[in-house]
Design a protein around this motif. Structure first.
Motif, PDB file in Angstrom:
ATOM      1  N   GLY A  17      33.458 104.055  32.321  1.00 38.65           N
ATOM      2  CA  GLY A  17      33.199 105.489  32.265  1.00 38.65           C
ATOM      3  C   GLY A  17      34.262 106.203  33.076  1.00 38.65           C
ATOM      4  N   GLN A  18      35.433 105.532  33.226  1.00 35.44           N
ATOM      5  CA  GLN A  18      36.475 106.075  34.108  1.00 35.44           C
ATOM      6  C   GLN A  18      37.845 106.149  33.446  1.00 35.44           C
ATOM      7  N   LEU A  19      37.915 105.850  32.140  1.00 34.71           N
ATOM      8  CA  LEU A  19      39.196 105.963  31.441  1.00 34.71           C
ATOM      9  C   LEU A  19      39.234 107.333  30.759  1.00 34.71           C
ATOM     10  N   TYR A  20      40.166 107.511  29.833  1.00 40.17           N
ATOM     11  CA  TYR A  20      40.305 108.804  29.163  1.00 40.17           C
ATOM     12  C   TYR A  20      39.773 108.723  27.735  1.00 40.17           C
ATOM     13  N   LEU A  21      39.432 109.887  27.222  1.00 32.32           N
ATOM     14  CA  LEU A  21      38.904 110.018  25.867  1.00 32.32           C
ATOM     15  C   LEU A  21      39.783 109.271  24.853  1.00 32.32           C
ATOM     16  N   GLU A  22      41.088 109.469  24.920  1.00 34.58           N
ATOM     17  CA  GLU A  22      42.013 108.895  23.947  1.00 34.58           C
ATOM     18  C   GLU A  22      41.937 107.371  23.981  1.00 34.58           C
ATOM     19  N   GLU A  23      41.681 106.834  25.165  1.00 36.72           N
ATOM     20  CA  GLU A  23      41.622 105.379  25.343  1.00 36.72           C
ATOM     21  C   GLU A  23      40.335 104.821  24.741  1.00 36.72           C
ATOM     22  N   TYR A  24      39.226 105.496  25.022  1.00 36.14           N
ATOM     23  CA  TYR A  24      37.951 105.035  24.451  1.00 36.14           C
ATOM     24  C   TYR A  24      37.978 105.095  22.935  1.00 36.14           C
ATOM     25  N   TYR A  25      38.532 106.194  22.418  1.00 42.54           N
ATOM     26  CA  TYR A  25      38.519 106.335  20.958  1.00 42.54           C
ATOM     27  C   TYR A  25      39.326 105.211  20.322  1.00 42.54           C
ATOM     28  N   THR A  26      40.467 104.911  20.913  1.00 42.96           N
ATOM     29  CA  THR A  26      41.310 103.843  20.365  1.00 42.96           C
ATOM     30  C   THR A  26      40.584 102.497  20.440  1.00 42.96           C
ATOM     31  N   LEU A  27      39.972 102.212  21.581  1.00 40.58           N
ATOM     32  CA  LEU A  27      39.222 100.953  21.710  1.00 40.58           C
ATOM     33  C   LEU A  27      38.065 100.903  20.714  1.00 40.58           C
ATOM     34  N   SER A  28      37.426 102.048  20.532  1.00 37.51           N
ATOM     35  CA  SER A  28      36.278 102.111  19.631  1.00 37.51           C
ATOM     36  C   SER A  28      36.698 101.789  18.194  1.00 37.51           C
ATOM     37  N   VAL A  29      37.829 102.317  17.760  1.00 38.25           N
ATOM     38  CA  VAL A  29      38.319 102.025  16.408  1.00 38.25           C
ATOM     39  C   VAL A  29      38.673 100.543  16.304  1.00 38.25           C
ATOM     40  N   ILE A  30      39.341 100.029  17.327  1.00 37.67           N
ATOM     41  CA  ILE A  30      39.738  98.613  17.312  1.00 37.67           C
ATOM     42  C   ILE A  30      38.504  97.716  17.200  1.00 37.67           C
ATOM     43  N   ALA A  31      37.495  97.975  18.046  1.00 38.93           N
ATOM     44  CA  ALA A  31      36.327  97.085  18.073  1.00 38.93           C
ATOM     45  C   ALA A  31      35.482  97.243  16.809  1.00 38.93           C
TER      46      ALA A  31
END
Ligand SMILES: Nc1nc2c(c(=O)[nH]1)N[C@H]1C(S)=C(S)[C@@H](COP(=O)(O)OP(=O)(O)OC[C@H]3O[C@@H](n4cnc5c(=O)[nH]c(N)nc54)[C@H](O)[C@@H]3O)O[C@H]1N2
Ligand SMILES: Nc1nc2c(c(=O)[nH]1)N[C@H]1C(S)=C(S)[C@@H](COP(=O)(O)OP(=O)(O)OC[C@H]3O[C@@H](n4cnc5c(=O)[nH]c(N)nc54)[C@H](O)[C@@H]3O)O[C@H]1N2
Ligand SMILES: [Mo]
Length: 817
Positions: free
Chosen positions: A145-159
């Motif tokens: 809960g400490q990274l940035y929006l752009e990072e979560y979105y990218t990880l979310s698409v990958i996973a």
């Protein structure tokens, strides 16, 4: 006003009083490192704090490609210039000499430095091997809960669409899963209804299990400034510890841990009995009132008084205050979310607001608070396992819509079962079905419950673990590959606080050595894995933070968390903006539900709801029947006792939590001199009566043991309720010279003792209710406990310990705007 203040000794600085419906005055707080002057600062880079969920806007001062200080942003809606102690001093952790500067790979029992190619190829090779042999379910991702929006979105698409695993969750599961779930249960969808500005307008503020003074100190300054005005709000505080919030409350209810639901049911009983119900609002905007009224019909204050061990007259007084409020603002945090019957209790706070018709107007609303700085983004981007944009995994139209955005077949997005919650991901790793776990921005070897078990899981040779962090944490030490991450101020991105305020943060300085932004690491992984969409184009079609943001905007279009009215350009110019922000409404949205409930209709909602007792998801058909018109749902539940209750062997109730000066497992704040010195060691809190009963005194070295493990610390006697022992959870064993071993003997980490158990609805672990015993290890010989004196750990006897001070190195400026 004093121009300079020791902000360790006076964490909230000086008062700037204001009255109801007035404007919170500006006070600009700043701190520059010794020897630095404002004239010598080369540039100021706008950003916001990431050491809590408040989103305090600040400028980073840069000179010679180094951060040299910070200054609050006067114009920002969140803080009007103010900063808390962690904001003022916390940035120094970026400069710690023990930052990770190269990737590391395991060679036998050692981690050896290597280049990025070697590390990434190891991860890619293992990914491909597992996908071939076992399929996507062999892979799990545990993020932050400490990274940035752009990072979560990218990880979310990958996973979700690259790997196709359902095993993606954030440490937000430990943090705000209950906030999200309570909002879904009551309003059909995640999204914070209220605004911080409601503090300016409320005449009653009720805080449930929320130590705002220590965990959102700038928001607490806003409350303190109202309290110093001519028409102060009345505060109701529900917390078993004597927090600063409790000390300022008109009514402080200090219940037995784990009894929130009983207490809330009694408050609802009284509000209904005295007919403080807004019947017009209830009729227009809710379903379920008859069931709720029936459920609490005999839940009298006397009934709850026994269960909660709180006087019935205090409960009645609290009910009188919330029932008589003209404008009621409620806040909820971990004393509810991590306690017994978490979601059920959090929903009762929503119910209180709803039956009083206190929603969507200035001063009226509920803040189901977040804890971590960017937890909101973890949730909206689906890095908590949910589908991005608050889409409903049970609704085929929502899945199809997401598949359209990603240009993949809907079948590529796992959605035939609920997303796997973190505790289940670790269990699958324990049992061997998950064989690769990629941990980013979390330190589970200190923060998960029952650490002996967590260490055993992470230490298994058959589990391939990747840890992406700034330091060689307790968790990183157990990894197969360690990736050095760049952090806040070293990378560009956006993030959203508890009241939906979006801030942008530009890279201010270079990261150390070869450290890379989390975004770059995942973009590199996606490239190497060669994930493709249905037209053979790269699945992850973006290449930097701004293009990732643009991709996310498309995903959010028309959703409750609509970002399409924002842009990097606008966010750079403007102070924080609250989502939803659309081209038609580019300045954002102060409050949700100003004109009825908008996202609860069966075709729109993020969730069809769950059974509050069992957590079983409801079917679409059941939800359509319950709530065909998409109103707020008044969900009620019966109190049942906590599962682990004190007994003869473990007679104390154990609870855990935070102190003002430290953040989580202290990987940052433990490396900041001013903050570390204010709370250098773990301690144990007990009441004077309980201390006498146990034959222990201030400063004694004591051991707190549960069925799982034990912790040793020096005793602090406070006004905590009798029968309870409190441990701060910040202290791991990274500074092993302190004598604490990774085997848990003479441990310092509270989670040696906590229990593997979670709320059935939100799946959030229960860190606030367990049973323990306390024994004397060694008398104090006069040395007091290292606990701070400025906070909830203030000693009952004010002379028991020297006052917590920062001294010259902790002096910061404060200036009226
Ligand atoms: N200084 C500081 N600030 C932080 C953080 C930090 O680590 N340090 N972390 C951030 C994060 S991620 C989070 S989640 C938030 C958490 O912020 P808070 O929730 O405010 O903090 P906690 O100390 O976890 O718990 C709050 C209170 O719950 C009380 N409590 C315990 N059991 C019960 C119970 O059964 N019922 C009730 N009503 N109360 C109970 C405790 O006495 C404690 O005072 O803070 C954020 N801000
Ligand atoms: N007993 C007990 N346990 C608790 C709680 C409690 O109240 N009591 N609270 C729970 C709650 S609410 C929370 S939120 C969790 C927090 O638990 P954790 O997630 O383990 O908390 P942190 O120590 O903040 O770990 C974050 C890690 O990310 C690293 N990091 C920081 N910035 C970046 C970055 O930009 N990139 C990368 N890759 N890494 C970064 C930090 O160095 C740190 O190691 O703890 C939970 N555990
Ligand atoms: Mo949290």
């Amino acid at each position: 006003m004093q121009p300079e203040v020791d902000r360790i000794a006076q964490p909230w600085g000086e008062r700037t009083p204001y009255d109801r419906d007035g404007t919170w005055p500006v006070r600009v707080d700043s701190y520059l490192e010794p020897g630095m002057t404002a004239d010598a600062v080369e540039r100021w880079v706008p950003t916001a704090s990431i050491l809590h969920s408040n989103g305090d806007a600040l400028d980073v001062a840069v000179a010679g490609d180094r951060i040299v200080g910070v200054r609050g942003r006067a114009g920002d809606r969140v803080n009007h210039g103010r900063l808390g102690p962690k904001d003022l001093f916390g940035w120094q952790a970026n400069h710690s000499r023990d930052r990770l500067t190269t990737p590391l790979v395991r060679s036998g029992d050692r981690l050896v430095p290597c280049d990025w190619d070697t590390a990434m190829e190891r991860i890619v090779a293992r990914t491909r091997e597992l996908l071939d042999d076992q399929g996507p379910d062999a892979l799990g991702f545990y993020t932050s809960g400490q990274l940035y929006l752009e990072e979560y979105y990218t990880l979310s698409v990958i996973a979700h669409a690259g790997i196709g695993t359902n095993h993606l969750d954030g440490n937000t599961r430990l943090c705000t899963a209950t906030a999200a779930e309570a909002l879904k249960q009551s309003f059909g969808c995640d999204g914070q209804p209220a605004s911080y500005a409601d503090i300016d307008h409320a005449d009653v503020i009720a805080l449930f299990g929320h130590n705002m003074a220590e965990t959102q100190p700038v928001l607490w300054m806003r409350v303190l400034d109202r309290l110093a005005g001519t028409d102060p709000p009345r505060l109701v505080c529900v917390d078993p510890r004597p927090t600063q919030v409790a000390r300022h409350a008109t009514v402080h209810l200090a219940p037995r841990a784990g009894t929130n639901l009983a207490l809330l049911n009694a408050l609802l009983h009284e509000v209904i009995r005295t007919d403080r119900v807004d019947h017009a609002f209830v009729a227009a905007h809710t379903v379920g009132f008859a069931e709720l009224a029936e459920r609490v019909a005999d839940r009298t204050p006397e009934w709850a008084a026994d269960i909660c061990d709180v006087p019935a007259r205090s409960l009645r007084e609290a009910a009188e205050i919330v029932g008589g409020a003209e404008r009621l603002l409620s806040t909820v945090l971990q004393g509810v979310y991590q306690s017994h019957q978490a979601t059920a209790a959090a929903c009762q706070v929503n119910n209180l607001q709803l039956i009083r018709g206190m929603l969507g107007r200035p001063g009226c609303g509920v803040l189901q608070m977040n804890g971590q700085p960017t937890a909101q983004n973890t949730r909206e981007c689906g890095a908590n396992g949910d589908l991005p944009g608050f889409r409903n995994w049970q609704n085929p139209a929502h899945v199809a819509d997401l598949a359209r955005v990603w240009n993949v077949a809907p079948s590529r997005i796992p959605h035939d079962a609920p997303p796997t919650p973190a505790m289940e991901i670790f269990r699958k790793a324990e049992q061997g079905s998950i064989r690769m776990l990629w941990i980013s921005g979390s330190n589970p070897a200190v923060s998960l419950p029952e650490l002996r078990r967590v260490r055993a899981i992470l230490g298994q040779p058959r589990l391939f673990t990747v840890v992406q962090d700034l330091y060689l944490t307790e968790t990183a030490r157990l990894a197969d590959v360690v990736l050095p991450a760049a952090t806040w101020a070293e990378k560009t991105g956006t993030f959203t606080n508890s009241d939906r305020t979006v801030h942008h943060s530009d890279k201010a300085v270079d990261p150390p050595g070869d450290a890379r932004p989390d975004l770059d690491i995942w973009l590199d992984y996606a490239r190497r894995m060669d994930f493709r969409d249905r037209d053979g184009q790269p699945l992850v079609g973006w290449h930097d933070a701004e293009s990732a943001f643009t991709a996310w905007q498309e995903c959010s279009r028309g959703r409750p968390c609509d970002y399409t009215g924002l842009s990097y350009e606008r966010l750079r110019d403007a102070d924080g903006i609250q989502w939803p922000a659309t081209p038609a409404n580019p300045d954002g949205t102060e409050r949700l539900y100003t004109d009825g409930i908008t996202w609860a209709a069966p075709d729109a909602c993020e969730s069809y709801g769950k059974d509050l007792a069992t957590g079983d998801p409801a079917s679409e058909a059941a939800y359509r029947q319950l709530n065909p018109e998409g109103r707020a749902v008044l969900r009620s539940a019966a109190y049942v006792p906590p599962r682990e209750a004190p007994d003869a062997a473990y007679p104390l109730q154990l609870t855990t939590g935070r102190t003002l000066y430290h953040f989580h497992t202290r990987t940052k704040t433990g490396r900041v001199p001013q903050l570390n010195a204010a709370a250098p060691e773990v301690w144990v809190e007990l009441s004077a009566t309980e201390a006498r009963r146990h034959g222990v005194a201030e400063g004694d070295l004591v051991e707190v043991a549960s069925l799982r493990g034990s912790v040793r610390g020096r005793l602090r006697i406070t006004d905590i309720r009798d029968g309870m022992v409190f441990l701060p959870f910040h202290y791991g064993y990274w500074d092993t010279h302190q004598g604490a071993g990774p085997d848990g003997t003479a441990g310092r980490a509270a989670n040696e003792t906590t229990v593997t158990d979670w709320d059935p609805v939100s799946k959030q672990p229960l860190y606030k209710t367990a049973a323990a015993r306390l024994t004397l290890v060694e008398p104090a010989h006069g040395a007091p406990s290292p606990a701070p004196t400025t906070t909830a750990s203030a000693p009952t006897d004010p002379h028991a310990a020297p006052p917590t001070r920062g001294g010259p190195s902790a002096v910061a400026e404060q200036r009226l705007g």
